[in-house]
Write an enzyme that holds these catalytic residues in place. Structure first.
Site, PDB file in Angstrom:
ATOM      1  N   GLU A 265      14.592   2.820  -0.358  1.00 25.66           N
ATOM      2  CA  GLU A 265      15.765   2.627  -1.210  1.00 25.66           C
ATOM      3  C   GLU A 265      16.444   3.986  -1.363  1.00 25.66           C
ATOM      4  O   GLU A 265      16.190   4.728  -2.314  1.00 25.66           O
ATOM      5  CB  GLU A 265      15.381   2.064  -2.591  1.00 25.66           C
ATOM      6  CG  GLU A 265      14.906   0.632  -2.557  1.00 25.66           C
ATOM      7  CD  GLU A 265      14.693   0.052  -3.964  1.00 25.66           C
ATOM      8  OE1 GLU A 265      15.066   0.723  -4.956  1.00 25.66           O
ATOM      9  OE2 GLU A 265      14.151  -1.058  -4.068  1.00 25.66           O
TER      10      GLU A 265
ATOM     11  N   GLU B 146       8.208  -2.174  -5.634  1.00 25.99           N
ATOM     12  CA  GLU B 146       7.981  -1.342  -6.814  1.00 25.99           C
ATOM     13  C   GLU B 146       6.965  -1.980  -7.771  1.00 25.99           C
ATOM     14  O   GLU B 146       7.054  -1.826  -8.990  1.00 25.99           O
ATOM     15  CB  GLU B 146       9.308  -1.045  -7.527  1.00 25.99           C
ATOM     16  CG  GLU B 146      10.260  -0.238  -6.653  1.00 25.99           C
ATOM     17  CD  GLU B 146      11.613   0.026  -7.291  1.00 25.99           C
ATOM     18  OE1 GLU B 146      12.017  -0.780  -8.150  1.00 25.99           O
ATOM     19  OE2 GLU B 146      12.256   1.022  -6.946  1.00 25.99           O
TER      20      GLU B 146
END
Length: 492
Positions: A90, A7
């Site tokens: 995720e 991220e």
């Protein structure tokens, strides 16, 4: 597969840094691996975080329940042709919880439906979390809002409402529902569920106060690590990466009270005052300054023939691990002022909790007397004076204290997982057989009980040490129970 970054596109776009990580991975791991990144499923985050030219696979993540296929089509733009397997790196099976919030949960049916929409169309998903586990020690993370002052620390429990619970339970609706979806979409055969890990209730444990913090702080601090500076130093600059740091300075008291100002403290500061010529044990609790709320504090002026000693115990409550404020230094990060005057000449004491088994060998507890209470100036504001006097006259100064208790386990065969309930306690850290099982804060909630895995325990005598930062349970007891409990807090 080896992940290069996670991220990164949410808060950075440094391509030189990403390229360097790729070179490093190839140098040590060779070319027979798949390197990948994960970023949120938006154009901006993928543009910042993906490194297409290095043949690094770009995976995505997104909120469970979002339509995954438009995001997977966007993912293709940031991968080489024919190399964009749709992957949710995720897939959120639940969510984390911060102190002061209600426990986060998601339904088994909605989670299973979202997973099915990926798997049954030949997409892939990494379950985050399959098993959440526990933030033992001081290793919990934190988040912020729009500013760094909107700080929210994660619970000690990272159960996450995941299909495998913190304590290993799989006999629950979410685990069974996700299992059925995986079977339906992939044809993987279903096997019998394993038995749940056994847990035990060991009952009430009576604790005894073994030391006040200011009686022994010098004994849980390496004298060679004490730092001296004109201005307060961050925890990192003193080598204290986790836990607590004690800051000490002096000032001249004027008027009935003074206003203490700490514009930037990460994360929570407990403030104490005493006369500098008095024993350091004679501390008066003044209050708390927190990163997310108050930055000033009214403190009483003492009748001292010397300067007033200011002691500030700062807790690092967990580093921010997502977003623009990820560079999250801890400690006092600004000047400290008394009535607008900057304080200088600081000593900083890094605290270690490695010797807690020896607490009872330290100096005996000194009982608080009314004489100590008399040090509160009679010129102080009536509310402040009454508040401080009430602490002393009730035999409780809100000074941090250490408590110790023992419980017995008969044999190896009766060592089981358990939970320690801290109902009635305030805030602190707990240790079982010298293992830091994490922070408790039942007055804030929602977590009431900390998980204690069986491998921490032993047959015979087991020792629990509690570092209580404020007021202990009036009964001085903890309860070792079978089940987790997320029903504490001011509104529960």
């Amino acid at each position: 597969m080896v992940q290069i970054e996670n991220e990164f596109g949410s808060f950075g776009d440094d391509k030189n840094y990403l390229h360097y990580l790729v070179q490093l991975a190839r140098r040590y791991l060779g070319n027979d691996i798949v390197l990948y990144t994960t970023d949120g499923g938006t154009t901006n985050t993928l543009k910042n975080g993906a490194i297409l030219q290095d043949d690094v696979f770009a995976a995505v993540d997104f909120s469970t329940g979002d339509d995954p296929w438009p995001i997977f089509r966007l993912q293709k733009k940031y991968n080489l042709p024919g190399k964009s397997a749709p992957l949710s790196a995720e897939f959120y099976t639940g969510w984390l919880t911060h102190w002061g919030e209600s426990i986060a949960t998601t339904t088994a049916s909605s989670t299973a439906k979202a997973l099915k929409s990926i798997l049954c169309r030949n997409g892939s998903a990494v379950l985050y979390m399959a098993h959440g586990g526990t933030n033992f020690g001081f290793y919990n993370g934190a988040n912020t809002g729009q500013t760094e002052f909107e700080y929210k620390a994660d619970l000690t429990s990272y159960d996450y409402d995941a299909p495998i619970k913190e304590h290993g339970d799989v006999h629950n609706p979410k685990y069974k529902a996700l299992r059925r979806v995986i079977h339906e979409c992939t044809g993987t055969p279903l096997h019998p569920l394993p038995a749940d890990i056994e847990r035990a209730s060991y009952g009430l444990v009576k604790l005894q106060k073994v030391a006040s913090f200011f009686d022994i702080f010098d004994k849980i601090c390496d004298p060679l690590k004490v730092a001296v500076s004109e201005q307060p130093l961050s925890m990192e600059l003193t080598g204290q990466m986790f836990g607590f740091l004690l800051y000490v300075s002096e000032y001249q008291g004027k008027g009935p009270y003074s206003i203490l100002s700490i514009p930037k403290v990460h994360d929570r500061a407990q403030v104490f005052v005493s006369c500098s010529l008095d024993d350091v044990r004679n501390q008066i609790y003044a209050g708390v300054i927190e990163r997310w709320s108050s930055k000033t504090l009214q403190i009483p002026t003492l009748n001292c023939s010397s300067n007033i000693r200011l002691s500030i115990l700062v807790e690092n409550m967990g580093r921010v691990n997502y977003g623009p404020y990820i560079f999250d230094q801890k400690g006092i990060l600004s000047t400290v002022e008394i009535d607008g005057v900057t304080l200088h000449h600081w000593k900083m004491y890094p605290l270690s909790f490695n010797l807690l088994d020896n607490l009872s060998k330290f100096q005996p507890i000194q009982q608080i007397t009314d004489a100590r209470a008399s040090k509160v100036s009679s010129h102080g504001g009536s509310q402040t004076k009454l508040r401080d006097l009430s602490f002393y006259l009730n035999g409780n100064s809100e000074e941090p204290e250490f408590y110790e208790g023992h419980f017995h386990i008969d044999s190896n065969s009766t060592i089981k997982d358990t939970f320690i309930s801290f109902r009635g306690w305030n805030k602190g850290v707990a240790f079982v057989n010298n293992f830091n099982i994490g922070r408790f804060w039942p007055v804030m909630g929602p977590q009431c009980a900390l998980y204690v895995p069986a491998p921490i325990l032993r047959s015979g005598d087991n020792i629990v040490v509690i570092f209580e930062l404020h007021v202990p349970n009036p009964e001085r007891t903890i309860n070792l129970v079978k089940d987790p409990d997320f029903t504490c807090g001011p509104n529960r």
